[in-house]
Design an enzyme around this catalytic site. Sequence first.
Site, PDB file in Angstrom:
ATOM      1  N   LYS A 174      -7.523  18.040  57.186  1.00  0.00           N
ATOM      2  CA  LYS A 174      -7.113  19.450  57.184  1.00  0.00           C
ATOM      3  C   LYS A 174      -5.778  19.617  56.466  1.00  0.00           C
ATOM      4  O   LYS A 174      -5.634  20.471  55.594  1.00  0.00           O
ATOM      5  CB  LYS A 174      -6.965  19.939  58.631  1.00  0.00           C
ATOM      6  CG  LYS A 174      -6.196  21.236  58.774  1.00  0.00           C
ATOM      7  CD  LYS A 174      -6.188  21.738  60.197  1.00  0.00           C
ATOM      8  CE  LYS A 174      -4.928  21.461  60.980  1.00  0.00           C
ATOM      9  NZ  LYS A 174      -3.728  22.187  60.530  1.00  0.00           N
ATOM     10  N   ASN A 175      -4.809  18.788  56.831  1.00  0.00           N
ATOM     11  CA  ASN A 175      -3.458  19.001  56.306  1.00  0.00           C
ATOM     12  C   ASN A 175      -3.318  18.597  54.839  1.00  0.00           C
ATOM     13  O   ASN A 175      -2.343  18.955  54.188  1.00  0.00           O
ATOM     14  CB  ASN A 175      -2.424  18.262  57.162  1.00  0.00           C
ATOM     15  CG  ASN A 175      -2.263  18.921  58.523  1.00  0.00           C
ATOM     16  OD1 ASN A 175      -2.823  19.979  58.777  1.00  0.00           O
ATOM     17  ND2 ASN A 175      -1.506  18.288  59.399  1.00  0.00           N
TER      18      ASN A 175
ATOM     19  N   CYS B  49      -0.288  27.598  65.183  1.00  0.00           N
ATOM     20  CA  CYS B  49      -0.217  27.194  66.586  1.00  0.00           C
ATOM     21  C   CYS B  49       1.172  27.461  67.153  1.00  0.00           C
ATOM     22  O   CYS B  49       2.188  27.226  66.495  1.00  0.00           O
ATOM     23  CB  CYS B  49      -0.532  25.709  66.721  1.00  0.00           C
ATOM     24  SG  CYS B  49      -2.276  25.376  66.613  1.00  0.00           S
TER      25      CYS B  49
ATOM     26  N   ARG C 244       8.959  27.390  64.740  1.00  0.00           N
ATOM     27  CA  ARG C 244       8.363  27.297  63.409  1.00  0.00           C
ATOM     28  C   ARG C 244       8.903  28.320  62.410  1.00  0.00           C
ATOM     29  O   ARG C 244       8.163  29.161  61.880  1.00  0.00           O
ATOM     30  CB  ARG C 244       6.830  27.382  63.492  1.00  0.00           C
ATOM     31  CG  ARG C 244       6.243  26.413  64.474  1.00  0.00           C
ATOM     32  CD  ARG C 244       4.761  26.233  64.320  1.00  0.00           C
ATOM     33  NE  ARG C 244       4.427  25.203  63.343  1.00  0.00           N
ATOM     34  CZ  ARG C 244       3.200  24.806  63.074  1.00  0.00           C
ATOM     35  NH1 ARG C 244       2.193  25.370  63.687  1.00  0.00           N
ATOM     36  NH2 ARG C 244       2.958  23.866  62.201  1.00  0.00           N
TER      37      ARG C 244
ATOM     38  N   ASP D 290      12.636  29.305  57.081  1.00  0.00           N
ATOM     39  CA  ASP D 290      13.869  29.354  56.281  1.00  0.00           C
ATOM     40  C   ASP D 290      13.879  28.316  55.154  1.00  0.00           C
ATOM     41  O   ASP D 290      14.326  28.601  54.041  1.00  0.00           O
ATOM     42  CB  ASP D 290      15.099  29.173  57.200  1.00  0.00           C
ATOM     43  CG  ASP D 290      15.020  27.912  58.042  1.00  0.00           C
ATOM     44  OD1 ASP D 290      13.918  27.569  58.508  1.00  0.00           O
ATOM     45  OD2 ASP D 290      16.053  27.255  58.237  1.00  0.00           O
ATOM     46  N   LEU D 291      13.366  27.120  55.403  1.00  0.00           N
ATOM     47  CA  LEU D 291      13.408  26.069  54.365  1.00  0.00           C
ATOM     48  C   LEU D 291      12.466  26.410  53.209  1.00  0.00           C
ATOM     49  O   LEU D 291      12.727  26.076  52.057  1.00  0.00           O
ATOM     50  CB  LEU D 291      13.037  24.712  54.961  1.00  0.00           C
ATOM     51  CG  LEU D 291      13.946  24.225  56.101  1.00  0.00           C
ATOM     52  CD1 LEU D 291      13.396  22.945  56.720  1.00  0.00           C
ATOM     53  CD2 LEU D 291      15.363  23.980  55.574  1.00  0.00           C
TER      54      LEU D 291
ATOM     55  N   ASP E 197       1.422  15.203  65.751  1.00  0.00           N
ATOM     56  CA  ASP E 197       0.068  15.726  65.962  1.00  0.00           C
ATOM     57  C   ASP E 197      -0.778  14.824  66.857  1.00  0.00           C
ATOM     58  O   ASP E 197      -1.826  15.249  67.340  1.00  0.00           O
ATOM     59  CB  ASP E 197      -0.649  15.924  64.620  1.00  0.00           C
ATOM     60  CG  ASP E 197      -0.124  17.138  63.874  1.00  0.00           C
ATOM     61  OD1 ASP E 197       0.640  17.919  64.466  1.00  0.00           O
ATOM     62  OD2 ASP E 197      -0.468  17.299  62.687  1.00  0.00           O
TER      63      ASP E 197
ATOM     64  N   ARG F 275     -10.166  25.041  64.841  1.00  0.00           N
ATOM     65  CA  ARG F 275      -9.300  25.256  63.673  1.00  0.00           C
ATOM     66  C   ARG F 275      -9.120  23.979  62.870  1.00  0.00           C
ATOM     67  O   ARG F 275      -8.856  24.029  61.674  1.00  0.00           O
ATOM     68  CB  ARG F 275      -7.913  25.709  64.141  1.00  0.00           C
ATOM     69  CG  ARG F 275      -7.916  27.085  64.722  1.00  0.00           C
ATOM     70  CD  ARG F 275      -6.546  27.429  65.170  1.00  0.00           C
ATOM     71  NE  ARG F 275      -5.652  27.408  64.000  1.00  0.00           N
ATOM     72  CZ  ARG F 275      -4.517  28.044  63.935  1.00  0.00           C
ATOM     73  NH1 ARG F 275      -4.129  28.775  64.951  1.00  0.00           N
ATOM     74  NH2 ARG F 275      -3.768  27.988  62.870  1.00  0.00           N
TER      75      ARG F 275
HETATM   76  C1  UD1 Z   1       2.909  20.152  59.110  1.00  0.00           C
HETATM   77  C2  UD1 Z   1       1.492  19.942  59.608  1.00  0.00           C
HETATM   78  C3  UD1 Z   1       1.489  19.833  61.121  1.00  0.00           C
HETATM   79  C4  UD1 Z   1       2.465  18.746  61.566  1.00  0.00           C
HETATM   80  C5  UD1 Z   1       3.842  18.949  60.959  1.00  0.00           C
HETATM   81  C6  UD1 Z   1       4.806  17.819  61.240  1.00  0.00           C
HETATM   82  C7  UD1 Z   1       0.121  21.114  57.997  1.00  0.00           C
HETATM   83  C8  UD1 Z   1      -0.783  22.246  57.708  1.00  0.00           C
HETATM   84  N1  UD1 Z   1       0.683  21.081  59.213  1.00  0.00           N
HETATM   85  O1  UD1 Z   1       3.366  21.377  59.657  1.00  0.00           O
HETATM   86  O2  UD1 Z   1       0.168  19.510  61.541  1.00  0.00           O
HETATM   87  O3  UD1 Z   1       2.589  18.794  62.980  1.00  0.00           O
HETATM   88  O4  UD1 Z   1       3.730  19.069  59.527  1.00  0.00           O
HETATM   89  O5  UD1 Z   1       4.268  16.612  60.803  1.00  0.00           O
HETATM   90  O6  UD1 Z   1       0.309  20.232  57.180  1.00  0.00           O
HETATM   91  N2  UD1 Z   1      11.171  23.828  60.079  1.00  0.00           N
HETATM   92  C9  UD1 Z   1      12.262  24.668  59.929  1.00  0.00           C
HETATM   93  N3  UD1 Z   1      12.265  25.558  58.889  1.00  0.00           N
HETATM   94  C10 UD1 Z   1      11.230  25.628  57.993  1.00  0.00           C
HETATM   95  C11 UD1 Z   1      10.127  24.765  58.146  1.00  0.00           C
HETATM   96  C12 UD1 Z   1      10.131  23.870  59.187  1.00  0.00           C
HETATM   97  O7  UD1 Z   1      13.203  24.622  60.724  1.00  0.00           O
HETATM   98  O8  UD1 Z   1      11.293  26.453  57.068  1.00  0.00           O
HETATM   99  C13 UD1 Z   1      11.146  22.884  61.205  1.00  0.00           C
HETATM  100  C14 UD1 Z   1       9.954  23.113  62.131  1.00  0.00           C
HETATM  101  O9  UD1 Z   1      10.214  24.127  63.072  1.00  0.00           O
HETATM  102  C15 UD1 Z   1       9.807  21.755  62.763  1.00  0.00           C
HETATM  103  C16 UD1 Z   1      10.226  20.801  61.639  1.00  0.00           C
HETATM  104  O10 UD1 Z   1      10.951  21.590  60.705  1.00  0.00           O
HETATM  105  O11 UD1 Z   1      10.693  21.611  63.834  1.00  0.00           O
HETATM  106  C17 UD1 Z   1       9.077  20.130  60.923  1.00  0.00           C
HETATM  107  O12 UD1 Z   1       8.142  21.116  60.521  1.00  0.00           O
HETATM  108  P1  UD1 Z   1       7.262  20.947  59.208  1.00  0.00           P
HETATM  109  O13 UD1 Z   1       7.341  19.525  58.756  1.00  0.00           O
HETATM  110  O14 UD1 Z   1       7.645  22.002  58.254  1.00  0.00           O
HETATM  111  O15 UD1 Z   1       5.809  21.229  59.750  1.00  0.00           O
HETATM  112  P2  UD1 Z   1       4.673  22.086  59.073  1.00  0.00           P
HETATM  113  O16 UD1 Z   1       4.701  21.891  57.592  1.00  0.00           O
HETATM  114  O17 UD1 Z   1       4.677  23.461  59.631  1.00  0.00           O
END
Ligand code: UD1
Length: 424
Positions: free
Chosen positions: A27-28, A121, A126, A129-130, A310, A402
């Site tokens: 999926k990812n 989820c 989540r 900002d990044l 995960d 999902r």
């Molecule tokens: C992806 C995976 C998810 C997995 C996660 C961590 C997909 C579709 N989903 O989610 O299954 O659990 O990686 O391996 O690939 N964060 C910020 N600001 C941002 C973005 C992220 O603060 O703009 C924080 C998040 O809240 C979290 C951390 O960074 O605490 C890591 O999140 P991130 O690696 O971005 O996860 P996803 O890409 O959402």
Amino acid sequence: MGVNSMDEIRVTGGKPLRGSVSVQGSKNAALPMMAASLLHRGVSVLRGCPKIADVYCMEEILKELGASTWWRGNDLYLDCAGADRTEVPGDKTGKMRSSVILLGAMLGRNRKGLMGYPGGCVIGRRPIDLHLYVLKKMGASIADGEGYISAVCPRLAGTEILFPKSSVGATEQGILAAVLAEGETVLCRCACEPEIVWLCRYLKKMGAKIQGEGSREIRIQGVETLSGGDMKVPADRIAAGTYLCAAAATRGKIVIENPPEGELDAFLQVYRKIGGQYEGKSGKLIADGSGVRFPLPFLETEEYPGFPTDLQSPLMAVLATIPGESHIRENIFEDRFKLAGELNKMGASVAVSGRDAWIRGNASLSGCEVKAEELRGGAALILAALAAQGSTVIKGYSFVRRGYEHICRDFAALGGIIEDTGTT
Ligand code: UD1
């Protein structure tokens, strides 16, 4: 995603799982590859793409932008020749987190994009900002408010970007924005997850110039156009880990026919620590959970190559079947222990404080009615139910759909007793 009264499954547990299983495409990996397909004005193909709700949702969003899509078996064809609309309404983006990575692709392709806020989820705050940081650094002007994000730019410009923290999604966002940008982009403190590497392999097949994927620094030389992508979606490491946890929770023995290569090392070390055994033979992974009996004094989730967040919930379900105390710390998401209360209803004793969970397992969990509130926690409840005595009704099954293509069918083929009582 909503939960209705018909959205449930019934599992009768107590039997060790046995047999062979193939895992679905990831999926990812598939979701960002779908977003990457928008960067070619023509047809791309993702072979062995999982037919799951999140993929369907991304497909709907691409159609909203003007793409045509069709399936041949599990091969997903995406014709993005006419995908030049630049707005995606919030009712579509609100269904999944990954929708946000389309913004970089939309900017790369058409220099503007307007989209509703991403959903996904509920496992923590989540923020995005990044994602916005990387696009702004490359020259996009972003207005963010009232549930919408709107971005415009001249041609995005390559630059050096240091992520303040590692994020899988924001790294993908940066890559998607950079492949058609002007000049060189250097992304520093990138996420190293295998899905980043798969995305880059796919983009390279399309003609992108990328170096360093899988390391903390990725260099991308922008090109003028990309050609069509055609690649097999890799095996889903999280689905594979979930199935291995099912073997452990039920003290069964299973063979994974197509294990993701080298992507499960941290998980397999833990598997061994709790008493499981495994061996790789002729490209298959044979896992024996019959000796699983040792609690885990301490485990923390980490970025890749550490233990994946995960698989934290599926592992918690296994630990809930092991007498003695285990301790898990969740470092990636703030709110990923929602299943603890449900496991307690089944006879485990899980105490949560902030990012820490202490699990006192019970060798004879008992079936009852429980509720899934998110994808991986929902899958973990199925594992606990397969291990428990008697029958368990799991509500909120749509969360599980999902991300898992055939979890009920696969567990049934391994000897589990699962009945889909819903209509969904
Ligand atoms: C992806 C995976 C998810 C997995 C996660 C961590 C997909 C579709 N989903 O989610 O299954 O659990 O990686 O391996 O690939 N964060 C910020 N600001 C941002 C973005 C992220 O603060 O703009 C924080 C998040 O809240 C979290 C951390 O960074 O605490 C890591 O999140 P991130 O690696 O971005 O996860 P996803 O890409 O959402």
